[in-house]
Design a protein around this motif. Structure first.
Motif, mmCIF file in Angstrom:
data_model
loop_
_atom_site.group_PDB
_atom_site.id
_atom_site.type_symbol
_atom_site.label_atom_id
_atom_site.label_comp_id
_atom_site.label_asym_id
_atom_site.label_seq_id
_atom_site.Cartn_x
_atom_site.Cartn_y
_atom_site.Cartn_z
ATOM 1 N N ALA A 29 2.771 -41.265 -30.887
ATOM 2 C CA ALA A 29 1.806 -42.229 -30.366
ATOM 3 C C ALA A 29 1.852 -42.336 -28.847
ATOM 4 C CB ALA A 29 2.065 -43.606 -30.986
ATOM 5 N N ALA A 33 7.378 -39.012 -22.361
ATOM 6 C CA ALA A 33 7.681 -39.857 -21.206
ATOM 7 C C ALA A 33 7.406 -41.336 -21.490
ATOM 8 C CB ALA A 33 6.880 -39.398 -19.989
ATOM 9 N N ASN A 120 1.002 -29.222 -24.998
ATOM 10 C CA ASN A 120 0.077 -29.400 -23.879
ATOM 11 C C ASN A 120 0.619 -30.302 -22.788
ATOM 12 O OD1 ASN A 120 -2.230 -27.833 -24.862
ATOM 13 N ND2 ASN A 120 -2.251 -29.337 -26.499
ATOM 14 N N THR A 122 3.540 -31.000 -19.662
ATOM 15 C CA THR A 122 4.435 -30.308 -18.733
ATOM 16 C C THR A 122 5.699 -31.110 -18.466
ATOM 17 O OG1 THR A 122 3.238 -31.310 -16.884
ATOM 18 C CG2 THR A 122 2.536 -29.136 -17.563
ATOM 19 N N VAL A 123 5.741 -32.342 -18.964
ATOM 20 C CA VAL A 123 6.907 -33.178 -18.682
ATOM 21 C C VAL A 123 7.773 -33.366 -19.916
ATOM 22 C CG1 VAL A 123 6.124 -34.450 -16.686
ATOM 23 C CG2 VAL A 123 5.358 -35.151 -18.934
ATOM 24 N N THR A 170 -7.177 -25.608 -31.157
ATOM 25 C CA THR A 170 -7.467 -26.691 -30.212
ATOM 26 C C THR A 170 -8.326 -27.771 -30.876
ATOM 27 O OG1 THR A 170 -9.366 -25.493 -29.286
ATOM 28 C CG2 THR A 170 -7.269 -25.278 -28.124
ATOM 29 N N ILE A 177 -4.968 -35.668 -32.852
ATOM 30 C CA ILE A 177 -4.650 -36.680 -31.845
ATOM 31 C C ILE A 177 -5.591 -37.873 -32.001
ATOM 32 C CG2 ILE A 177 -4.669 -37.214 -29.386
ATOM 33 C CD1 ILE A 177 -3.719 -34.394 -28.829
ATOM 34 N N THR A 181 -4.255 -41.757 -33.168
ATOM 35 C CA THR A 181 -4.256 -42.899 -32.255
ATOM 36 C C THR A 181 -5.329 -43.930 -32.578
ATOM 37 O OG1 THR A 181 -5.518 -41.522 -30.742
ATOM 38 C CG2 THR A 181 -3.194 -41.772 -30.273
ATOM 39 N N ALA B 29 -2.207 -33.445 -15.772
ATOM 40 C CA ALA B 29 -1.187 -32.515 -16.258
ATOM 41 C C ALA B 29 -0.045 -33.222 -16.971
ATOM 42 C CB ALA B 29 -0.638 -31.687 -15.100
ATOM 43 N N LYS B 30 0.307 -34.414 -16.519
ATOM 44 C CA LYS B 30 1.526 -35.046 -17.015
ATOM 45 C C LYS B 30 1.316 -36.376 -17.715
ATOM 46 C CE LYS B 30 3.623 -34.666 -12.891
ATOM 47 N NZ LYS B 30 4.619 -34.365 -11.837
ATOM 48 N N ALA B 33 2.384 -41.963 -18.033
ATOM 49 C CA ALA B 33 3.811 -42.304 -18.016
ATOM 50 C C ALA B 33 4.637 -41.205 -17.361
ATOM 51 C CB ALA B 33 4.304 -42.555 -19.437
ATOM 52 N N GLY B 34 4.209 -39.974 -17.492
ATOM 53 C CA GLY B 34 4.991 -38.849 -16.989
ATOM 54 C C GLY B 34 4.789 -38.554 -15.516
ATOM 55 N N GLU B 119 -7.835 -41.751 -23.474
ATOM 56 C CA GLU B 119 -8.459 -42.327 -24.670
ATOM 57 C C GLU B 119 -7.543 -42.243 -25.875
ATOM 58 O OE1 GLU B 119 -12.350 -40.784 -25.418
ATOM 59 O OE2 GLU B 119 -13.240 -41.955 -23.794
ATOM 60 N N ASN B 120 -6.644 -41.299 -25.845
ATOM 61 C CA ASN B 120 -5.779 -41.100 -26.994
ATOM 62 C C ASN B 120 -4.351 -41.545 -26.739
ATOM 63 O OD1 ASN B 120 -7.681 -39.801 -28.843
ATOM 64 N ND2 ASN B 120 -7.748 -38.212 -27.293
ATOM 65 N N SER B 121 -4.170 -42.338 -25.713
ATOM 66 C CA SER B 121 -2.823 -42.777 -25.405
ATOM 67 C C SER B 121 -2.703 -44.280 -25.595
ATOM 68 C CB SER B 121 -2.475 -42.410 -23.967
ATOM 69 O OG SER B 121 -1.191 -42.908 -23.651
ATOM 70 N N THR B 122 -1.528 -44.725 -25.978
ATOM 71 C CA THR B 122 -1.316 -46.156 -26.178
ATOM 72 C C THR B 122 -0.527 -46.764 -25.033
ATOM 73 O OG1 THR B 122 0.642 -45.678 -27.478
ATOM 74 C CG2 THR B 122 -1.399 -45.973 -28.683
ATOM 75 N N VAL B 123 -0.001 -45.933 -24.146
ATOM 76 C CA VAL B 123 0.833 -46.455 -23.066
ATOM 77 C C VAL B 123 0.128 -46.363 -21.715
ATOM 78 C CG1 VAL B 123 3.107 -46.217 -24.043
ATOM 79 C CG2 VAL B 123 2.001 -44.220 -23.083
ATOM 80 N N ILE B 177 -7.866 -29.954 -22.892
ATOM 81 C CA ILE B 177 -6.428 -30.134 -22.701
ATOM 82 C C ILE B 177 -5.722 -28.782 -22.704
ATOM 83 C CG2 ILE B 177 -4.317 -31.040 -23.732
ATOM 84 C CD1 ILE B 177 -5.884 -33.428 -24.711
ATOM 85 N N TYR B 178 -6.126 -27.949 -23.648
ATOM 86 C CA TYR B 178 -5.518 -26.621 -23.726
ATOM 87 C C TYR B 178 -5.712 -25.849 -22.432
ATOM 88 C CZ TYR B 178 -4.506 -21.916 -25.444
ATOM 89 O OH TYR B 178 -3.987 -20.661 -25.618
ATOM 90 N N TYR B 179 -6.923 -25.839 -21.945
ATOM 91 C CA TYR B 179 -7.226 -25.044 -20.770
ATOM 92 C C TYR B 179 -6.746 -25.679 -19.477
ATOM 93 C CZ TYR B 179 -9.461 -21.383 -23.257
ATOM 94 O OH TYR B 179 -9.657 -20.315 -24.082
ATOM 95 N N THR B 181 -3.757 -27.143 -19.293
ATOM 96 C CA THR B 181 -2.308 -26.985 -19.211
ATOM 97 C C THR B 181 -1.850 -25.537 -19.309
ATOM 98 O OG1 THR B 181 -2.257 -27.544 -21.544
ATOM 99 C CG2 THR B 181 -1.650 -29.276 -20.014
ATOM 100 N N HIS B 182 -2.755 -24.639 -19.644
ATOM 101 C CA HIS B 182 -2.365 -23.231 -19.709
ATOM 102 C C HIS B 182 -2.845 -22.515 -18.461
ATOM 103 C CE1 HIS B 182 -1.691 -24.546 -23.751
ATOM 104 N NE2 HIS B 182 -1.050 -23.437 -24.002
#
Lengths: 204, 204
Positions: A29, A33, A120, A122-123, A170, A177, A181, B29-30, B33-34, B119-123, B177-179, B181-182
């Motif tokens: 979730a 990090a 996906n 980097t941290v 993907t 995801i 969420t 990228a991160k 939180a990261g 949108e998909n993060s809770t933090v 996201i894939y593209y 971070t790659h």
DNA sequence: GTCTATATCCAGATAGAC
DNA sequence: GTCTATCTGGATATAGAC
């Protein structure tokens, strides 16, 4: 009477499993990090300090979960690869299975989400990066192979099999995801619509 | 000779823009939180303390970026909605545009990624949550409408328009996201394959 | 095995010199 | 406007009592 060594071992394993379950929830979730050891401990109903009797560090918990998740995914991929069936059916089977399991199993959904996030991001700990480096390609390769097989059989659309595999995974990542969420996402979209992306014949 | 007020203002704006550019890179990228303020400052080539002359807090930078990103996405969605054209063409236009821009514009790719992550993060900061709450639905609604229009016109596959919209955006999210971070992802998969998921007619 | 208390470290944010 | 130095809080990890 003192507990036997075996009983202790059992308690230890049960507790470790509980930690794993809660850690998976949290990491899926909130990402690596964004997750705090305290939260995991609280969710598992134990003191924060006790976490370190089961895992050496936050990194170690994450690494353990990721390894487990990647192994399961790879196993499942191999299973699809080894199916003695037309490519079209392999694809339909895989998608249906993934959809169904995302829909019914919270834990599976979290596992999908964990992998998607970790692959996906980097941290993450270096150990995890290495782990992913070594184990991430198999599902892509297997799906690419199936696509190639399908193209030979005339059931799969034209295009680079590798690109089709990227599109496949993907999209799955994005979906898992999303559904991990969103608390009340309703039902998953019909798997046949997703499958139609790859198949020439629309009437599935 | 002392700088004029106007010159100061210019410098200030230029620097703020630089921070925005670097912050976007880092957050995309991160994740929120990261990412550390220090990293953004370093990337922008300024001292950490100076960040706080331009933004009140880490939250404030993130909020600013998200607001901007959501507004752009919504504007683009409205543009698609207002096109005077067949639904099929709207869909093809939208997908082609998104694909092309992900491929050619680093910044756009990062913007997609930022939104997808947020949108998909809770933090994330509460302000951002509220912001997203208010602005996230429009792109989904517009794509759902277009799908409905397409179904009436007979060009779009059957199924709940809302589910089709979810499939549309989650797949875009996964891809971006894939593209993002790659590093060397090669080219994007052919947009026509993606479009085929939604269209009855395969020969696009 | 489990807890509370604490040490250590690091990131966000502030203060003050230039 | 910009920097260095510093404060402060919170998170990881450890120590030690039970």
């Amino acid at each position: 009477m003192a507990r036997t060594e075996q009983q202790n071992q059992q308690i230890r394993e049960a507790r470790k499993e509980m930690i794993r379950v809660e850690a998976l929830k949290q990491f899926a979730a909130k990402g690596f990090a964004g997750t705090r050891i305290k939260d995991i401990a609280q969710a598992a109903g134990i003191a924060q300090g006790l976490m370190y009797h089961y895992y050496q560090s936050k990194d170690a918990i994450f690494t353990d979960l990721i390894e487990d998740a990647l192994d399961k995914l790879n196993q499942a991929s191999i299973h699809v690869k080894n199916m003695d069936n037309l490519a079209k059916n392999k694809i339909l089977y895989a998608i249906r299975k993934i959809y169904k399991t995302i829909e019914t199993s919270e834990r599976f959904k979290q596992t999908c989400c964990l992998i998607a996030q970790a692959e996906n991001s980097t941290v993450i700990p270096v150990d995890v990066k290495i782990l992913i480096e070594g184990k991430r390609d198999l599902p892509y390769e297997i799906i690419a192979e199936v696509m190639k097989q399908g193209q030979k059989e005339g059931s799969v659309v034209e295009g680079s099999p590798h690109e089709l595999a990227i599109l496949f995974w993907t999209s799955i990542d994005g979906l898992s995801i999303y559904y991990a969420t969103h608390k009340n996402p309703g039902y998953m979209p019909d798997y046949k619509i997703f499958a139609a992306m790859f198949l020439k014949e629309k009437n599935i």
